[in-house]
Scaffold this motif. Structure first.
Motif, PDB file in Angstrom:
ATOM      1  N   LYS A 123      -7.032   0.906  -2.203  1.00 29.60           N
ATOM      2  CA  LYS A 123      -8.215   1.582  -1.657  1.00 29.60           C
ATOM      3  C   LYS A 123      -9.472   1.170  -2.417  1.00 29.60           C
ATOM      4  CE  LYS A 123      -9.820   6.230  -0.424  1.00 29.60           C
ATOM      5  NZ  LYS A 123      -9.488   7.683  -0.488  1.00 29.60           N
ATOM      6  N   ILE A 183      -4.185   1.902   4.621  1.00 30.45           N
ATOM      7  CA  ILE A 183      -4.400   3.035   3.713  1.00 30.45           C
ATOM      8  C   ILE A 183      -4.027   4.346   4.397  1.00 30.45           C
ATOM      9  CG2 ILE A 183      -6.194   4.369   2.525  1.00 30.45           C
ATOM     10  CD1 ILE A 183      -7.577   1.568   2.016  1.00 30.45           C
ATOM     11  N   THR A 210       0.815  -1.215   0.000  1.00 34.78           N
ATOM     12  CA  THR A 210       0.000   0.000   0.000  1.00 34.78           C
ATOM     13  C   THR A 210       0.847   1.264   0.000  1.00 34.78           C
ATOM     14  OG1 THR A 210      -1.633  -1.245   1.291  1.00 34.78           O
ATOM     15  CG2 THR A 210      -1.976   1.105   1.112  1.00 34.78           C
TER      16      THR A 210
END
Length: 460
Positions: A122, A146, A104
């Motif tokens: 996401k 995230i 991420t």
């Protein structure tokens, strides 16, 4: 419960393998529904990009989960596992959590520190939430990953340095011109890297593009992308003076431009700066051109030197993000350890609320002259007393949940407060809620499956 990830990426599988495991965006809902129905899988998210296909899952039996997920991959991609198992990686629990956070934040990307993957993760999580294939664990883990990735890119400079030849060319140009507004770019040779460099320059404000190519048709095709002008190699000399930036990348055996041609163009330019990038190997531009006043000539080695320098800077910034990831893993582990006490806390709160309600009911019977306002004030004050009395026990059981003998502590907590009945009711309510949620999810899956076409294996 265990968290696992099974996948393949640009490190473990060449493009001819990765493309066979691509999942089209319109097929993701069906793939998620089918993966969720796989034995032992409680929650799941699929991250599918051009460089990776990864299946994240919460499972109840980790020793069999790899087998079940590979079975899903066999069915979905219509390939025997012998053809892809050696390209797969699988991480469990803390390693799986660490992998997700590295992905991420861009640390696992081909271009370290890139931000596109953050948006892709996401979107993958948002789809899984929408289809109700996530639950308590993944809702927490993906949100945390995230958020951490966003902080990583705002609190470090990992994404600020150019790490491709095309970006390096733009960076160099900015040092010379400051900006590219009202600048003219000439591409000599319509190769991929030259085109990409021109694209970045155009996106950064260059107003005019001239495309020179041995094949005029190819030059015209590329010029159309930038609303530019196409011309042949023979015509290039007459247009050199119009260019502020020249990018050359041909397969010619000799020099395409020599010092005499550039010097003549500079006279017509009245010595305005000329930025030249020679991406070709062997070189297109005569090195002696660099001696012409106000001409800035760079070759592929100059650009790669900038790229390597910037990569080293990104690696230093990546070390800061690695430290952030370690802290986030510990934070998630601490949160996970407290999950077991949530039903206990709810049971205690339920018992306290019941006692408070019974007390208020008794007060109404024994003191019938109290008006509604007085009852409301008494109710508020007594509820405050109850809540304050529960604060310390709740705080202590949360702390003890992270200790070595947490199971014994929680068992003692239930006995001390006589919560057996309330705990049973809380667990039954959670079970009923999960059953209702699954019923809704199954209905949504059925609707999605009825509309979706059968999975198609993408071949090239």
């Amino acid at each position: 419960m265990h968290i696992i990830v099974v996948g393949l990426n640009y490190k473990t599988a060449p493009v001819e393998v990765r493309e066979r495991f691509a999942i089209a965006e319109k097929e993701l809902p069906q793939a998620l529904a089918q993966l969720k129905q796989t034995s032992s899988i409680m929650e799941c998210v699929i991250v599918a990009t051009c460089n990776r296909t990864e299946l994240y899952a919460v499972v109840d039996r980790h020793h069999l989960c790899g087998h079940y997920i590979r079975s899903f991959m066999e069915q979905w991609f219509k390939l025997p596992r012998q053809q892809f198992t050696n390209h797969l990686y699988m991480y469990e629990d803390e390693k799986a959590i660490e992998h997700l956070m590295r992905v991420t934040s861009g640390l696992d990307s081909m271009v370290i520190g890139e931000t596109q993957i953050l948006g892709q993760v996401k979107d993958a999580f948002a789809l899984a939430q929408q289809l109700k294939t996530t639950g308590t664990l993944f809702n927490m883990l993906f949100k945390q990953s995230i958020t951490m990735a966003k902080h990583a890119h705002t609190e470090t400079t990992i994404g600020e340095s150019a790490v491709s030849v095309s970006y390096a060319a733009v960076e160099l140009g900015k040092r010379i011109f400051g900006h590219f507004n009202k600048k003219t770019v000439m591409i000599i040779g319509a190769g991929e890297t030259g085109e990409l460099t021109a694209k970045h320059l155009y996106a950064n404000g260059a107003s005019k593009v001239i495309v020179v190519n041995r094949t005029f048709e190819r030059a015209a095709q590329l010029a159309d992308k930038f609303n530019g002008i196409a011309c042949s190699m023979d015509e290039a000399g007459d247009m050199l003076h119009e260019a502020d930036i020249i990018i050359s990348s041909t397969g010619a055996e000799g020099y395409v431009l020599d010092r005499h041609m550039v010097a003549a163009a500079m006279k017509r330019r009245k010595s305005k700066p000329l930025f030249m990038i020679d991406i070709a190997v062997p070189r297109d531009l005569d090195p002696s051109i660099a001696a012409v006043e106000n001409v800035f000539l760079y070759d592929i080695d100059d650009l790669e030197g900038i790229v390597e320098s910037n990569l080293e800077q990104r690696r230093k910034e990546a070390a800061k993000i690695e430290s952030m990831i370690e802290q986030e893993i510990e934070a998630f582990a601490q949160w996970y350890r407290t999950l077991g006490v949530v039903p206990l806390i709810r049971a205690l709160q339920t018992k306290a609320a019941d006692i408070h309600e019974e007390t208020m009911h008794s007060m109404r019977n024994k003191l019938p002259d109290l008006d509604e306002h007085e009852l409301k004030v008494i109710s508020k004050l007594t509820k405050s007393i109850v809540n304050q009395m529960m604060q310390d026990p709740i705080l202590r059981i949360k702390e003890m949940a992270g200790e070595k003998h947490s199971d014994e502590a929680m068992e003692m907590f239930v006995k001390l407060f006589a919560l057996e009945e309330q705990l049973a009711h809380v667990k039954q309510a959670e079970k009923n809620a999960a059953s209702d949620s699954n019923s809704v999810a199954e209905a949504a899956k059925a609707k999605s499956l009825s509309r979706a076409s059968a999975p198609t294996l993408i071949r090239y």
